[in-house]
Design a protein around this motif. Structure first.
Motif, short mmCIF file in Angstrom:
data_model
loop_
_atom_site.label_atom_id
_atom_site.label_comp_id
_atom_site.label_asym_id
_atom_site.label_seq_id
_atom_site.Cartn_x
_atom_site.Cartn_y
_atom_site.Cartn_z
N ARG A 83 3.09 6.08 14.73
CA ARG A 83 2.74 5.28 13.55
C ARG A 83 1.76 4.18 13.92
O ARG A 83 0.90 3.83 13.13
CB ARG A 83 4.01 4.67 12.94
CG ARG A 83 4.96 5.71 12.41
CD ARG A 83 4.45 6.34 11.15
NE ARG A 83 4.53 5.42 10.01
CZ ARG A 83 3.95 5.64 8.84
NH1 ARG A 83 3.24 6.73 8.65
NH2 ARG A 83 4.08 4.79 7.86
N SER A 104 0.19 9.82 9.71
CA SER A 104 1.04 9.81 8.52
C SER A 104 2.45 10.24 8.92
O SER A 104 2.66 10.79 9.98
CB SER A 104 0.48 10.78 7.47
OG SER A 104 0.64 12.10 7.94
N ARG A 105 3.43 9.94 8.03
CA ARG A 105 4.81 10.25 8.37
C ARG A 105 5.01 11.73 8.70
O ARG A 105 5.66 12.09 9.66
CB ARG A 105 5.72 9.90 7.19
CG ARG A 105 6.18 8.48 7.14
CD ARG A 105 6.86 8.24 5.82
NE ARG A 105 6.48 6.95 5.27
CZ ARG A 105 7.25 5.86 5.36
NH1 ARG A 105 8.40 5.92 5.95
NH2 ARG A 105 6.85 4.72 4.85
N ARG A 164 -4.98 1.10 5.48
CA ARG A 164 -3.77 1.92 5.58
C ARG A 164 -3.37 2.09 7.04
O ARG A 164 -2.21 2.03 7.40
CB ARG A 164 -4.04 3.28 4.95
CG ARG A 164 -2.76 4.07 4.69
CD ARG A 164 -3.04 5.30 3.90
NE ARG A 164 -3.97 6.17 4.58
CZ ARG A 164 -4.68 7.12 3.98
NH1 ARG A 164 -4.57 7.30 2.68
NH2 ARG A 164 -5.49 7.88 4.66
N HIS A 165 -4.39 2.25 7.86
CA HIS A 165 -4.18 2.39 9.30
C HIS A 165 -3.46 1.16 9.86
O HIS A 165 -2.50 1.28 10.61
CB HIS A 165 -5.56 2.55 9.94
CG HIS A 165 -5.53 3.17 11.28
ND1 HIS A 165 -5.30 4.49 11.47
CD2 HIS A 165 -5.70 2.64 12.49
CE1 HIS A 165 -5.34 4.76 12.75
NE2 HIS A 165 -5.57 3.63 13.41
N ARG A 176 0.10 0.88 8.66
CA ARG A 176 1.02 1.79 9.37
C ARG A 176 1.48 1.16 10.68
O ARG A 176 2.63 1.32 11.08
CB ARG A 176 0.33 3.12 9.65
CG ARG A 176 0.37 4.04 8.46
CD ARG A 176 -0.37 5.32 8.71
NE ARG A 176 -0.33 6.14 7.51
CZ ARG A 176 -1.12 7.18 7.31
NH1 ARG A 176 -2.00 7.52 8.22
NH2 ARG A 176 -1.03 7.88 6.21
N HIS A 190 4.02 -1.37 9.83
CA HIS A 190 5.27 -0.67 9.53
C HIS A 190 5.95 -0.19 10.81
O HIS A 190 7.17 -0.27 10.95
CB HIS A 190 5.00 0.51 8.60
CG HIS A 190 6.23 1.34 8.37
ND1 HIS A 190 6.38 2.58 8.94
CD2 HIS A 190 7.37 1.09 7.68
CE1 HIS A 190 7.57 3.06 8.60
NE2 HIS A 190 8.18 2.19 7.83
#
Lengths: 362, 296
Positions: free
Chosen positions: A131, A136-137, B33-34, B37, B40
């Motif tokens: 991640r 992506s997941r 978005r990178h 992530r 996250h």
């Protein structure tokens, strides 16, 4: 800023789109790479001083050098962790100065003292890492499964890292380095501290990577038998590349075999051998006996024995050994790669060509 | 076993295989978005660690509970109800909540230093994200874990006379989140400047005790000398305690009897107090990010 590696002047002469065959595809290419650290009293320490290095795509390149020669700094420069003081480097098609983020997204790194989170499971460690690299997941889940299978740890996916053996951790780190499918994988002493079985396993996985996926591997190691299996190797000393080539070619460049004799009277034997061999050859006397470098060494053994017998010197043992990588390393750096363990004492003159006059840095 | 779908190392400059992150050309949105992530990933790591160490978490929660019932129980007999407007334990509750959230917030700083020592930090730095993003991820993770622990402790409210009210709970959680954020950011600022965990822990031990005691969470500061009042006005924990106390006062009016923070004799509005916390946290985080980006 040149976006691609290789010989630009040559490709510029070609009009229109560049043909792919016009230049060799370099995974790593550096020109005049310099890294200096400011010293305490205004002076600066040069860790890397003008490194020119080319590594082809799909090649396994061993990077050798004595401790403090600039290996770790070079690795940090190549994977864009540190900015070079001067020079330029292109890694996996991206410039380390202009696009460090792109370099880092295309390379993988296995540090010498690598670290995993011991309180999490193998799978969780990989998940977090993937991640971080922006997968992506769904892609993450797939890659975690695939890489765990690649390093044969699929059955330990739910084990806490704390409970894994040293070899398993190393393989897990390898899996982590592969998650984002890097084009170039840097490995800093990947097998140090592992037992022979675990070392063999790590290399087995590395070979699979090279053969099946054509990954470029850039490996530093202290084990010369590992460097032996690499496509090419480079030796760095005092921040400069002092030699590079295939292991066979580098050994051939040293050329002569080392003929060693153990006799009843080594001092007398030395005189006899010096008169028998062609002039200009240095005959060395040390605790191991008498040795001399000669082309086609084994053919010389009967002649030397006969000469010694004629002078009444008893020969206990004779051997001729082709040059090893350790000889190559010693030739270029003036040190054995096992420097800490057994330095070859400089008090005894060794049968080295005069070209090996490498000065020691203070 | 099939060969993993690793794209063949193609010539530099050619398009990468689909599905690969960090393409050659990235717009602003994919870039964001990178980075998100990565944030996250770090928050996820903190949550996984929280779940992986239930004993550690339970012990961390036990400390404020002991304070609440032992210190609170003991002093409740000594301190008259009239002096505080509420029972001592009710009075103590905001201070205990702040004490709960500061502990995990500080762990974030300690982990930054231990990660640096173990080499894990270097692994993080290798990731193709900016360094401020990594720091933001650590901060967000610490804030979330702190808030979760604070929310668990909120369950004890009924035992000390704080009513269970979803609105009040939401308000208190929001205040705790704000306070955790600021404490985490300040801790991170300290952690990026220090390299030895021992120094860090000693410094924090030295600083946190007076900060907690001068936060107004354990005893009212009205009768303290003037210089302590000045210290209180500069104490982030005091703002957190004051915000919590004023939120509880919405349901337990007696809580408002004690004056917490005063700026030249006047009590600032709760919104202003919240803004002070937020600005302090953001400033600390930005400063920490600046320092963190300089480290080689």
């Amino acid at each position: 800023m040149q976006p691609t590696a290789g010989d630009d002047s040559r490709s510029r002469t070609t009009p229109g789109p560049r043909p792919a065959r016009a230049r060799p595809a370099y995974a790593i290419s550096t020109r005049g790479l310099v890294k200096s650290y400011p010293g305490a009293d205004g002076t600066s320490t040069h860790a890397v001083r003008g490194l020119d290095l080319d590594v082809l795509e799909g090649e396994t390149f061993a990077f050798l050098g004595p401790n403090g020669a600039g290996k770790s700094t070079t690795l940090a420069l190549l994977c864009a962790l540190t900015r070079p003081t001067a020079g330029r480097a292109t890694v996996a098609g991206a410039d380390v100065l202009g696009r460090p983020d792109q370099v880092r997204s295309r390379v993988g790194m296995l540090f010498q003292h690598s670290a995993l989170d011991p309180d999490l499971t193998a799978e969780q460690n990989l998940y977090i890492h993937a991640r971080l690299y922006g997968l992506s997941r769904r892609h993450t889940r797939r890659r975690v499964t695939e890489t765990l299978e690649t390093v044969a740890l699929a059955d330990r996916r739910r084990s806490l890292v704390r409970t894994l053996s040293g070899g398993m951790r190393r393989r897990l780190e390898l899996a982590r380095g592969l998650l984002h499918a890097p084009r170039v994988l840097f490995l800093d002493e990947p097998t140090t501290g592992l037992d022979p079985h675990a070392r063999a396993q790590v290399w087995e996985h590395l070979r699979v990577l090279r053969d099946r996926q054509g990954s470029t591997l850039f490996v530093t190691t202290h084990y010369l038998e590992e460097a032996e299996h690499c496509d090419r190797l480079g030796i760095i000393d005092h921040g400069r590349l002092v030699a590079q080539g295939t292991p066979a070619a580098m050994k051939a460049a040293i050329g002569d075999d080392r003929v060693a004799l153990r006799t009843g009277d080594d001092a007398a034997a030395r005189q006899v051998v010096a008169r028998t061999v062609p002039p200009g050859r240095t005959v060395t006397l040390d605790t191991e006996g008498v040795s001399v470098r000669l082309p086609d060494g084994s053919a010389w053994i009967p002649r030397l024995c006969a000469a010694l017998a004629a002078h009444g010197v008893a020969v206990h043992a004779a051997s001729a050994a082709p040059p090893t990588l350790d000889d190559v390393f010693f030739h270029h750096t003036g040190r054995s790669i096992h420097a800490a363990a057994a330095p070859r004492t400089p008090t005894v003159p060794l049968a080295d060509p005069p070209a090996s006059a490498t000065e020691e840095a203070p | 076993m099939t060969a993993p779908a690793l794209p063949a190392a193609d010539a530099p400059g050619t398009r990468e295989a689909p599905g690969l992150p960090a393409g050659a050309r990235r717009g602003l949105l994919p870039l964001l978005r990178h980075e998100l992530r990565a944030v996250h990933a770090l928050v996820h790591r903190d949550l996984l660690r929280l779940r992986a160490q239930p004993t550690h978490t339970a012990l961390m929660l036990l400390q404020p509970v002991l304070y609440l019932f032992l210190l609170g129980g003991g002093l409740a007999a000594l301190i008259p109800h009239s002096a505080l407007g509420v029972g001592y334990r009710t009075y103590l509750f905001p201070g205990i909540l702040i004490m709960t959230v500061q502990a995990p917030a500080i762990v974030v700083g300690i982990r930054l230093i231990t990660d640096r020592q173990s080499g894990y930090l270097r692994e993080l730095l290798m990731a193709p994200v900016s360094r401020p993003t990594l720091l933001l991820g650590s901060c967000a993770g610490g804030t979330l874990v702190s808030t979760i622990q604070g929310a668990v402790l909120l369950g004890l409210g009924g035992a000390v006379g704080v009513p269970y009210d979803p609105l009040l709970a939401a308000l208190l959680i929001a205040c705790m989140m704000l306070a955790s954020f600021t404490i985490t950011a300040l801790t991170l600022l300290l952690a990026v400047s220090l390299s030895r965990p021992e120094t860090f822990q000693m410094l924090l031990g030295l600083v946190m005790m007076p900060l907690l005691f001068l936060s107004g969470g354990f005893f009212p500061l009205e009768n303290m000398p003037g210089w302590t009042r000045a210290l209180t006005a500069a104490n982030p924990l005091a703002y957190g305690v004051d915000l919590l106390r004023r939120s509880i006062a919405l349901r337990v009016p007696g809580q408002a009897d004690v004056v917490g923070i005063e700026w030249s004799g006047r009590q600032p509005s709760p919104f202003l107090e919240g803004a002070v916390l937020l600005v302090a946290g953001v400033t600390a985080l930005l400063w920490a990010a600046r320092r963190f980006s300089r480290v080689e």
